[in-house]
Enzyme design. Structure first.
Site, PDB file in Angstrom:
ATOM      1  N   CYS A 163      -4.464  -7.868  -3.820  1.00 27.73           N
ATOM      2  CA  CYS A 163      -5.751  -8.627  -3.602  1.00 27.73           C
ATOM      3  C   CYS A 163      -6.538  -9.328  -4.912  1.00 27.73           C
ATOM      4  CB  CYS A 163      -6.668  -7.839  -2.782  1.00 27.73           C
ATOM      5  SG  CYS A 163      -6.275  -7.555  -1.179  1.00 27.73           S
ATOM      6  N   LYS A 223      -3.937   3.152   5.922  1.00 31.82           N
ATOM      7  CA  LYS A 223      -3.136   2.621   4.860  1.00 31.82           C
ATOM      8  C   LYS A 223      -3.213   3.298   3.413  1.00 31.82           C
ATOM      9  CE  LYS A 223      -4.446  -1.376   2.854  1.00 31.82           C
ATOM     10  NZ  LYS A 223      -4.127  -1.495   1.164  1.00 31.82           N
ATOM     11  N   ASN A 224      -4.698   3.585   3.169  1.00 29.50           N
ATOM     12  CA  ASN A 224      -4.840   3.777   1.711  1.00 29.50           C
ATOM     13  C   ASN A 224      -4.419   5.385   1.599  1.00 29.50           C
ATOM     14  OD1 ASN A 224      -5.449   1.305   0.953  1.00 29.50           O
ATOM     15  ND2 ASN A 224      -7.699   1.685   0.827  1.00 29.50           N
ATOM     16  N   ARG A 264      -1.107  -6.825   6.569  1.00 29.28           N
ATOM     17  CA  ARG A 264      -0.965  -5.868   5.271  1.00 29.28           C
ATOM     18  C   ARG A 264      -1.762  -4.573   5.355  1.00 29.28           C
ATOM     19  NH1 ARG A 264      -3.547  -7.668   0.258  1.00 29.28           N
ATOM     20  NH2 ARG A 264      -2.967  -5.491  -0.117  1.00 29.28           N
ATOM     21  N   ARG A 292      -9.315  -5.795 -11.890  1.00 30.35           N
ATOM     22  CA  ARG A 292      -8.856  -4.592 -11.696  1.00 30.35           C
ATOM     23  C   ARG A 292      -7.791  -4.102 -12.555  1.00 30.35           C
ATOM     24  NH1 ARG A 292      -7.453  -4.610  -5.283  1.00 30.35           N
ATOM     25  NH2 ARG A 292      -7.726  -2.249  -5.354  1.00 30.35           N
ATOM     26  N   ASP A 345     -14.811  -1.875   0.862  1.00 34.47           N
ATOM     27  CA  ASP A 345     -13.776  -2.336   2.052  1.00 34.47           C
ATOM     28  C   ASP A 345     -14.169  -2.759   3.272  1.00 34.47           C
ATOM     29  OD1 ASP A 345     -11.761  -2.132   0.248  1.00 34.47           O
ATOM     30  OD2 ASP A 345     -10.879  -0.265   0.870  1.00 34.47           O
TER      31      ASP A 345
HETATM   32  C1  UD1 Z   1      -8.777   1.754  -3.839  1.00 31.27           C
HETATM   33  C2  UD1 Z   1      -8.497   1.242  -2.453  1.00 31.27           C
HETATM   34  C3  UD1 Z   1      -9.182  -0.214  -2.344  1.00 31.27           C
HETATM   35  C4  UD1 Z   1     -10.648   0.148  -2.349  1.00 31.27           C
HETATM   36  C5  UD1 Z   1     -11.090   0.625  -3.649  1.00 31.27           C
HETATM   37  C6  UD1 Z   1     -12.335   1.084  -3.959  1.00 31.27           C
HETATM   38  C7  UD1 Z   1      -6.181   2.140  -2.325  1.00 31.27           C
HETATM   39  C8  UD1 Z   1      -4.847   1.886  -2.135  1.00 31.27           C
HETATM   40  N1  UD1 Z   1      -7.186   1.004  -2.597  1.00 31.27           N
HETATM   41  O1  UD1 Z   1      -8.280   0.698  -4.865  1.00 31.27           O
HETATM   42  O2  UD1 Z   1      -8.772  -0.239  -0.807  1.00 31.27           O
HETATM   43  O3  UD1 Z   1     -11.102  -1.181  -2.376  1.00 31.27           O
HETATM   44  O4  UD1 Z   1     -10.232   1.945  -3.940  1.00 31.27           O
HETATM   45  O5  UD1 Z   1     -12.707   2.030  -2.964  1.00 31.27           O
HETATM   46  O6  UD1 Z   1      -6.605   3.245  -2.204  1.00 31.27           O
HETATM   47  N2  UD1 Z   1     -10.915   0.304 -12.487  1.00 31.27           N
HETATM   48  C9  UD1 Z   1     -10.878  -0.184 -14.047  1.00 31.27           C
HETATM   49  N3  UD1 Z   1      -9.725   0.783 -14.580  1.00 31.27           N
HETATM   50  C10 UD1 Z   1      -8.655   1.202 -13.807  1.00 31.27           C
HETATM   51  C11 UD1 Z   1      -8.974   1.549 -12.481  1.00 31.27           C
HETATM   52  C12 UD1 Z   1     -10.210   0.883 -11.835  1.00 31.27           C
HETATM   53  O7  UD1 Z   1     -11.445  -0.785 -14.377  1.00 31.27           O
HETATM   54  O8  UD1 Z   1      -8.034   1.879 -14.524  1.00 31.27           O
HETATM   55  C13 UD1 Z   1     -12.052  -0.291 -11.767  1.00 31.27           C
HETATM   56  C14 UD1 Z   1     -11.474  -1.520 -10.731  1.00 31.27           C
HETATM   57  O9  UD1 Z   1     -11.302  -2.718 -11.282  1.00 31.27           O
HETATM   58  C15 UD1 Z   1     -12.891  -1.526  -9.846  1.00 31.27           C
HETATM   59  C16 UD1 Z   1     -13.443   0.090  -9.896  1.00 31.27           C
HETATM   60  O10 UD1 Z   1     -12.715   0.512 -10.943  1.00 31.27           O
HETATM   61  O11 UD1 Z   1     -13.888  -2.173 -10.332  1.00 31.27           O
HETATM   62  C17 UD1 Z   1     -12.883   1.100  -8.632  1.00 31.27           C
HETATM   63  O12 UD1 Z   1     -11.561   0.634  -8.433  1.00 31.27           O
HETATM   64  P1  UD1 Z   1     -10.287   1.790  -7.923  1.00 31.27           P
HETATM   65  O13 UD1 Z   1     -11.486   2.961  -7.429  1.00 31.27           O
HETATM   66  O14 UD1 Z   1      -9.438   2.209  -8.995  1.00 31.27           O
HETATM   67  O15 UD1 Z   1      -9.930   1.047  -6.850  1.00 31.27           O
HETATM   68  P2  UD1 Z   1      -8.362   1.235  -6.356  1.00 31.27           P
HETATM   69  O16 UD1 Z   1      -7.986   2.577  -6.523  1.00 31.27           O
HETATM   70  O17 UD1 Z   1      -7.535  -0.080  -7.083  1.00 31.27           O
END
Ligand code: UD1
Length: 428
Positions: free
Chosen positions: A123, A22-23, A405, A128, A313
């Site tokens: 979620c 999915k990701n 999902r 986030r 995850d």
């Molecule tokens: C992706 C995955 C999700 C997984 C996560 C961490 C997808 C679609 N989703 O989510 O399933 O749980 O990686 O492996 O690929 N953060 C900030 N600012 C930002 C971006 C992130 O503070 O602009 C923080 C987030 O709140 C979190 C951490 O960074 O605490 C990691 O987030 P991130 O790696 O960006 O996760 P996602 O890409 O949202």
């Protein structure tokens, strides 16, 4: 709303084929905005989240055909093409359903030089934010404002290559910038980039489309922007979270499960943990065999980390295993705050878990007892099903739409291996 019933106590024997990730598929679908196409994706899983992404891309003017596969273990084929000008408004109604919708921001800016994208939902696991995505795009010359819940961004002459160091490791921000930089003027150097395999998968697809990218699979990715990208065909990477979930299922239920269509290197951190809990892991040509004799797992501590560390995850699923552990284990969540929503649900089944800050302290129990439980997010839902496999009696998991999902035909995959599991359609 559908529910899932799991009768616990059956060992698992057989093969579980793993679907495309999915990701990986979500950003790949967004990447179709970067060229007039077509982009053909194979090994596409049939998941509700991908349906939401397709809905968004269609609103933006991308033509999508999606041949879903009816054969377990065979992925679908999706063709995406955007020969005409794309629309640049990603509306709240669609984006709120899924955080990954935000992936369209980088490609829209790169292709159309403007975008209006709603701030995402997804979620409910912590705040986030998307500040890192925005900082990176601003470094590439985008003017960005927030207006009534929308990110309004523009770069009239196109994005400019830039040197950008991620202030924190972010999977999504790395992917957004990788896509944006592919069509920017000049060279972009991304440092402290995330190492998750889905990023390499996206980069390889972009290269097949004509992008100039080096350093994939490292924390320093160099992208030389090109004027346009072209058609390509790309197979979606196997789903490492699904792989890990079924490996944990086998460790909980016991038996012998052949997990196919995947790779051990995608889940190495989990396999090391599972070995220490007492499971036997046998690598095979196209995945791995998990063998477990049904004894209680040893209690082993875990800590979530960015790849190649233990993935957040899989934290909820691993906690379901530790709920049956022979002692005390500490599970620390370092990526997301508020990602312990499965704890009170596992407790309803008799698990003994307390939370101290970012750490769950799990006192393993010889038995868990079935109970009605509630799925609270995508990965938590799967942990309740896993707990149900090991519990006594019939566990009913309510609100399974979260599961749909991200897990393709989970009840079919498990029942083929002898699990007593069924979907109860309708109210619940
Ligand atoms: C992706 C995955 C999700 C997984 C996560 C961490 C997808 C679609 N989703 O989510 O399933 O749980 O990686 O492996 O690929 N953060 C900030 N600012 C930002 C971006 C992130 O503070 O602009 C923080 C987030 O709140 C979190 C951490 O960074 O605490 C990691 O987030 P991130 O790696 O960006 O996760 P996602 O890409 O949202």
């Amino acid at each position: 709303m559908d529910r899932i019933r799991i009768g616990g106590g059956r060992r698992l024997h057989g093969e579980i084929p793993i679907s495309g990730a999915k990701n990986a598929a979500l950003p790949l679908i967004a990447a179709s905005l970067l060229s007039s196409g077509p982009l053909t994706l194979t090994n596409v899983p049939n998941l509700v989240d991908l349906g939401s992404m397709v809905e968004l891309l269609e609103v933006l003017g991308v033509g999508v055909t999606w041949e879903k596969s009816s054969v377990l273990g065979v992925g679908g084929v999706m063709r995406l093409s955007a020969p005409g000008p794309v629309a640049t408004l990603a509306p709240y109604d669609i984006v709120r359903k899924m955080r990954a919708s935000f992936f369209v921001l980088g490609p829209l800016l790169a292709r159309a030089h403007q975008a209006r994208v709603s701030l995402p939902g997804g979620c409910a696991i912590g705040a986030r934010p998307v500040d890192v995505h925005l900082k990176g795009l601003a470094a590439m010359g985008a003017a960005i404002e927030l207006e009534e819940g929308y990110v309004v961004a523009s770069c009239p002459g196109g994005l400019q290559g830039a040197e950008f160091e991620f202030p924190m490791v972010s999977v999504g921000a790395t992917e957004n910038l990788l896509m944006a930089a592919s069509l920017a003027h000049g060279r972009t150097v991304l440092s402290n980039a995330a190492l998750e395999p889905e990023i390499k998968d996206l980069g390889e697809c972009l290269i097949a489309m004509g992008a100039k990218i080096s350093g994939l699979g490292t924390t320093r990715i160099v992208i030389d922007g090109v004027a346009e990208l072209g058609p390509a065909t790309h197979p979606v990477l196997p789903d490492r979270i699904e792989t890990g979930t079924y490996a944990i299922a086998a460790a909980i239920a016991g038996g012998e499960v052949d997990i196919t269509g995947t790779r051990v290197d995608l889940v190495a951190s989990l396999l090391m943990l599972l070995k220490r809990t007492g499971a036997e892991i046998i690598p095979t040509d196209n995945g791995m065999k998990i063998v477990r004799d049904g004894r209680r797992p040893r209690s082993i501590d875990a800590r979530t980390e960015p790849f190649p560390g233990f993935p957040t995850d899989l934290q909820a699923q691993y906690m379901a295993l530790m709920a049956f552990g022979d002692g005390l284990s500490h599970i620390q969540e370092t990526i997301f705050e508020n990602r312990f929503m499965h704890v009170p649900e596992l407790a309803r089944m008799g698990a003994d878990i307390s939370i101290e800050g970012d750490t769950a302290i799990v006192r393993g129990q010889a038995r868990l007892k079935a109970a009605p439980v509630m799925a609270t997010d995508l990965r938590a839902s799967s942990s309740l099903i896993l707990a149900g496999l090991g519990a006594e009696g019939n566990t009913i998991v309510n609100r399974v739409y979260h599961l749909d999902r991200g897990f393709e035909r989970i009840e079919e995959k498990l029942s083929r291996c002898g699990a007593d599991i069924e979907r109860l359609r309708g109210e619940g």
